[in-house]
Write an enzyme that holds these catalytic residues in place. Structure first.
Site, short mmCIF file in Angstrom:
data_model
loop_
_atom_site.label_atom_id
_atom_site.label_comp_id
_atom_site.label_asym_id
_atom_site.label_seq_id
_atom_site.Cartn_x
_atom_site.Cartn_y
_atom_site.Cartn_z
N CYS A 17 -11.01 -4.48 -5.95
CA CYS A 17 -10.15 -3.77 -5.33
C CYS A 17 -8.38 -3.93 -5.61
O CYS A 17 -8.42 -4.15 -6.99
CB CYS A 17 -10.75 -3.36 -3.86
SG CYS A 17 -10.18 -4.59 -2.63
N ARG A 67 -11.89 -3.96 0.78
CA ARG A 67 -12.91 -2.54 0.11
C ARG A 67 -14.17 -3.61 -0.45
O ARG A 67 -15.08 -3.78 -0.84
CB ARG A 67 -12.50 -1.31 -1.29
CG ARG A 67 -12.03 -0.86 -0.71
CD ARG A 67 -11.16 0.18 -1.56
NE ARG A 67 -9.60 -0.04 -1.81
CZ ARG A 67 -9.09 0.28 -2.40
NH1 ARG A 67 -9.36 1.86 -2.81
NH2 ARG A 67 -7.71 -0.03 -2.28
N GLN A 89 -10.78 -5.74 5.86
CA GLN A 89 -9.30 -6.04 6.94
C GLN A 89 -9.13 -5.02 7.19
O GLN A 89 -8.36 -5.06 8.42
CB GLN A 89 -8.48 -5.27 5.38
CG GLN A 89 -8.61 -5.54 4.78
CD GLN A 89 -6.73 -5.36 3.18
OE1 GLN A 89 -7.19 -4.94 2.66
NE2 GLN A 89 -6.27 -5.48 3.72
#
Length: 337
Positions: free
Chosen positions: A268, A274, A312
């Site tokens: 990403c 992601r 995250q």
């Protein structure tokens, strides 16, 4: 019988700061680790982190995932997983900072990709990328990396060539308010370091774009499939899990037996949010299909052992559960409670 004194109330967990580039210190409630395995001796914070990541898990049956899923509050609590970020002092590689998109998102040393340099030994072996284990702990199934920068595009292609990768999954747009990744493939044909890249085909799908690239180095030419999935907001989650599952299916259809032994390159912008979600989703789908259950917590812990900070945010962790619940519902047969 002597009555034990009442247990002191559990301390409130200190949340990990979820912004990219966080360097906040990790605070663990050791009492909560006792649910995984008792800690009988004093350990360093690093040892506690590794112990948690190697042992934590919470398997969910296919039925439970669909009909008795953890609440958002439970998942928020469960997501207090050690990040396992690397500090700059632990990465003793001169000059690496010029090749890091985010100064505190660094590759974990024990699993980092080292370039052999068909280009030049003077460039060093550094790239901000890690080998990531896959289903059942299989080694080097994925390479998680940051989005290439202007000065790392040739390094990126060096890695793709070295690892004989035939599939690249891109999970970011080039610009999302600011630059997230530079364009590292040509409209038609261009040279990046010692590599000649030619764009042969391009197919627009409803949710992603599939390109077929020819990569040439000296007299040898290889085919690489590039999939750009751009419908995933940075630090957020897609509105629906359906497109992500269709991307996972695209990957399954793309992997020929000869290519299955080579890493899939996934990025990403920072290569943890992601990117982590996609890898965790595919591993979770494989677990559900093979075993009828999935250990999402265990998957994320394994990812973070290989590359710090994978997955995250709490929202991404919750989305991962929703995506796998949807996949479980699509499997044939009725799950039993």
């Amino acid at each position: 019988m002597t009555q034990l004194p009442p247990r002191a109330p559990a301390k409130k967990h200190v949340r990990l700061q979820e912004r990219r580039g966080s360097s906040v210190a990790l605070v663990l409630d050791v009492q909560s680790l006792g649910a995984v395995e008792p800690i009988c001796s004093v350990s360093t914070p690093r040892e506690v982190t590794l112990h948690f990541l190697r042992t934590a898990g919470r398997p969910l049956t296919r039925w439970a995932l669909q009909h008795q899923p953890p609440s958002p509050e439970q998942l928020e609590e469960e997501f207090m997983i050690p990040s396992n970020f690397v500090s700059p002092e632990d990465l003793d590689i001169p000059g690496h900072t010029s090749k890091d998109r985010y100064k505190t998102i660094l590759p974990n040393p024990q699993s980092r990709v080292c370039l052999g340099r068909a280009q030049s030994q003077q460039e060093g072996d550094y790239i901000n990328a890690n080998y990531i284990r896959g289903y059942d702990g299989q080694e080097k199934v994925y390479i998680a990396t940051q989005g290439p920068m202007p000065n790392t595009v040739s390094d990126f292609w060096e890695m793709v060539w070295q690892e004989e990768a035939s599939l690249i999954i891109m999970l970011t747009q080039l610009q999302e308010g600011k630059e997230k990744c530079v364009r590292y493939w040509p409209t038609k044909e261009d040279t990046y370091g010692p590599f000649r890249i030619c764009s042969q085909e391009e197919e627009e799908r409803p949710e992603y774009t599939v390109r077929r690239l020819a990569v040439q180095h000296q007299e040898e030419c290889r085919s690489v499939k590039h999939v750009l999935f751009s419908a995933w907001p940075d630090h957020q989650t897609p509105e629906s899990a359906g497109p992500l599952l269709r991307l996972v299916a695209e990957v399954e259809d793309s992997l020929e037996p000869a290519a299955s032994a080579r890493p899939i390159v996934i990025h990403c912008s920072a290569g943890i949010g992601r990117t982590g979600c996609f890898i965790a989703t595919r591993i979770g789908c494989q677990q559900l299909k093979a075993r009828g259950e999935v250990d999402i917590l265990g998957i994320v812990c394994q990812l973070r052992l290989d590359r710090g900070g994978m997955i995250q945010t709490t929202e991404q962790y919750q989305f991962l559960h929703r995506a796998l619940a949807l996949y479980a519902a699509q499997l044939p047969g009725e799950p039993s409670p």
